[in-house]
Scaffold this motif. Sequence first.
Motif, short mmCIF file in Angstrom:
data_model
loop_
_atom_site.label_atom_id
_atom_site.label_comp_id
_atom_site.label_asym_id
_atom_site.label_seq_id
_atom_site.Cartn_x
_atom_site.Cartn_y
_atom_site.Cartn_z
N SER A 10 7.78 -3.21 13.06
CA SER A 10 8.03 -1.87 12.52
C SER A 10 7.48 -1.75 11.10
CB SER A 10 9.54 -1.58 12.49
OG SER A 10 10.09 -1.57 13.79
N HIS A 11 6.83 -0.62 10.84
CA HIS A 11 6.35 -0.34 9.49
C HIS A 11 7.41 0.37 8.66
CE1 HIS A 11 2.53 -0.56 11.85
NE2 HIS A 11 2.15 -1.27 10.80
N ILE A 12 8.25 1.16 9.32
CA ILE A 12 9.32 1.91 8.65
C ILE A 12 10.64 1.54 9.28
CG2 ILE A 12 10.27 4.21 8.19
CD1 ILE A 12 7.40 5.28 8.24
N VAL A 13 11.54 0.99 8.49
CA VAL A 13 12.86 0.59 8.97
C VAL A 13 13.91 1.35 8.17
CG1 VAL A 13 14.51 -1.31 9.24
CG2 VAL A 13 12.07 -1.68 9.72
N ASN A 14 14.86 1.94 8.87
CA ASN A 14 15.89 2.74 8.23
C ASN A 14 17.02 1.89 7.68
OD1 ASN A 14 14.43 4.91 9.15
ND2 ASN A 14 15.87 5.49 10.75
N ALA A 15 17.39 2.14 6.45
CA ALA A 15 18.63 1.56 5.93
C ALA A 15 19.80 2.17 6.71
CB ALA A 15 18.77 1.86 4.45
N ASN A 16 20.89 1.44 6.79
CA ASN A 16 22.07 1.87 7.54
C ASN A 16 22.88 2.88 6.72
OD1 ASN A 16 24.08 1.90 9.58
ND2 ASN A 16 25.23 0.30 8.52
N THR A 17 22.30 4.08 6.55
CA THR A 17 22.89 5.09 5.67
C THR A 17 22.98 6.47 6.31
OG1 THR A 17 20.68 5.53 4.73
CG2 THR A 17 22.06 3.90 3.59
N MET A 46 0.85 -1.20 0.00
CA MET A 46 0.00 0.00 0.00
C MET A 46 0.89 1.25 0.00
SD MET A 46 -3.09 0.92 2.65
CE MET A 46 -4.09 2.38 2.42
N ASN A 47 0.48 2.27 -0.72
CA ASN A 47 1.25 3.50 -0.81
C ASN A 47 1.36 4.17 0.56
OD1 ASN A 47 1.59 6.52 -1.20
ND2 ASN A 47 1.89 5.78 -3.29
N LEU A 48 2.59 4.53 0.94
CA LEU A 48 2.81 5.12 2.26
C LEU A 48 2.03 6.41 2.44
CD1 LEU A 48 4.27 5.23 4.98
CD2 LEU A 48 6.22 6.30 3.80
N ARG A 49 1.95 7.23 1.42
CA ARG A 49 1.23 8.50 1.54
C ARG A 49 -0.24 8.28 1.89
NH1 ARG A 49 4.58 10.54 -3.03
NH2 ARG A 49 5.92 12.19 -2.19
N GLU A 50 -0.80 7.16 1.47
CA GLU A 50 -2.20 6.87 1.76
C GLU A 50 -2.39 6.46 3.23
OE1 GLU A 50 -3.42 3.89 -0.97
OE2 GLU A 50 -3.09 5.13 -2.75
N ARG A 51 -1.31 6.13 3.91
CA ARG A 51 -1.41 5.67 5.29
C ARG A 51 -0.99 6.73 6.31
NH1 ARG A 51 1.45 -0.15 5.64
NH2 ARG A 51 0.20 -0.24 7.55
N LEU A 52 -0.11 7.64 5.89
CA LEU A 52 0.39 8.66 6.82
C LEU A 52 -0.76 9.52 7.35
CD1 LEU A 52 3.63 9.92 5.01
CD2 LEU A 52 3.53 8.72 7.20
N GLY A 53 -0.84 9.64 8.64
CA GLY A 53 -1.87 10.46 9.26
C GLY A 53 -3.22 9.79 9.40
N LYS A 54 -3.34 8.56 8.88
CA LYS A 54 -4.63 7.86 8.95
C LYS A 54 -4.58 6.64 9.87
CE LYS A 54 -5.86 9.25 4.23
NZ LYS A 54 -4.61 9.97 3.93
N GLU A 55 -3.38 6.20 10.23
CA GLU A 55 -3.23 5.06 11.14
C GLU A 55 -1.89 5.19 11.85
OE1 GLU A 55 -1.94 1.25 9.20
OE2 GLU A 55 -2.59 2.29 7.37
N TRP A 56 -1.76 4.45 12.96
CA TRP A 56 -0.48 4.44 13.67
C TRP A 56 0.52 3.63 12.86
CZ3 TRP A 56 -0.08 7.83 17.29
CH2 TRP A 56 -1.18 8.17 18.08
N PRO A 112 1.00 14.91 9.28
CA PRO A 112 1.23 13.77 10.17
C PRO A 112 2.52 14.00 10.97
CG PRO A 112 0.67 13.02 7.97
CD PRO A 112 0.87 14.49 7.86
N ILE A 113 2.53 13.50 12.20
CA ILE A 113 3.63 13.79 13.13
C ILE A 113 4.36 12.51 13.51
CG2 ILE A 113 4.15 14.55 15.48
CD1 ILE A 113 1.90 16.63 15.08
N VAL A 114 5.69 12.61 13.56
CA VAL A 114 6.56 11.50 13.93
C VAL A 114 7.30 11.86 15.21
CG1 VAL A 114 8.51 10.06 13.21
CG2 VAL A 114 6.91 10.93 11.49
N VAL A 115 7.30 10.93 16.18
CA VAL A 115 8.03 11.15 17.43
C VAL A 115 8.92 9.93 17.68
CG1 VAL A 115 7.88 11.61 19.90
CG2 VAL A 115 6.12 12.50 18.36
N ASN A 116 10.24 10.14 17.59
CA ASN A 116 11.21 9.06 17.76
C ASN A 116 12.24 9.43 18.83
OD1 ASN A 116 10.18 7.33 15.83
ND2 ASN A 116 11.47 8.09 14.18
N PRO A 117 11.91 9.23 20.11
CA PRO A 117 12.85 9.58 21.17
C PRO A 117 13.90 8.50 21.41
CG PRO A 117 10.79 8.83 22.13
CD PRO A 117 10.62 8.77 20.63
N ASN A 118 14.97 8.89 22.09
CA ASN A 118 15.87 7.91 22.68
C ASN A 118 15.23 7.36 23.94
OD1 ASN A 118 18.02 8.14 20.87
ND2 ASN A 118 19.03 9.74 22.05
#
Length: 258
Positions: free
Chosen positions: A56-63, A1-11, A225-231
């Motif tokens: 996880s829905h979004i995983v960062n490449a090691n870049t 599914m396209n990410l833009r269609e999900r941002l702000g509509k689900e966790w 849509p808001i992202v919160v990624n704390p340590n």
Amino acid sequence: MNLRERLGKEWLFCDGGTGSILQKMGLKGGELPETWNLTRPDDIRSLNRSYFEAGSHIVNANTFGANRFKFDNVSEIIKAGVTLCREARNEAGRDGDAYVALDIGSLGKLLEPMGDLPFNEAVEIFTEQIKAGTEAGADLILIETMSDSYEAKAAVIAAHETCDLPVIVTMVYDESGKLLTGGSVEGTVAMLEALKVDAIGINCGFGPEKMLPLAKRLTECSSLPIVVNPNAGLPRTENGTTVYDVDPVKFSEIMEQI
């Protein structure tokens, strides 16, 4: 599914740390984690896969730190990192509902006039990174840990000029909501919304408890849509290893409030 269609509509859940876990796997002090994309690819693939398997829905490449100021073979390292993350997603059986992020961090230099890096050169450097990541098949561009709104702007422009992938930007503020270069939460949000990014947020800096008021300010001034990624709290070194003081239970309790 396209990410833009999900941002702000689900966790959607992002992954966790990279460097601290690689340290436990043997990353030495001063060793650049992105080099493992070439020297220890199985370990990077395993780390990525563990996040996909954890949900996880979004995983960062090691870049994150792969730029020309640190590497002569930027494109090779980035393409390897994105490819490993895509392979990990496939191994975890998450091809249908999870995304590989090209992780773009700060260049480590201040832009003019506060520093000596010209704006156009910063755009050029970010373009090089983004071109390599998109060619390798990244699903989105995550511009993170930015403490200068001008540098974030350079990265966003590079992304828009290079590809049509979703762009997410997360900044680092102090407890009062100020960037290293003095910008505010509200001012940065206004700039990023005008640049038409797909989501904005905050990351690192400190633990979730201190991020709670900043997250509230974001919800009050942003239409995105808001992202919160704390340590898990402020990192500290203990016997040569990076450790954090907020345990998983406490972390999850505060994240529920956020």
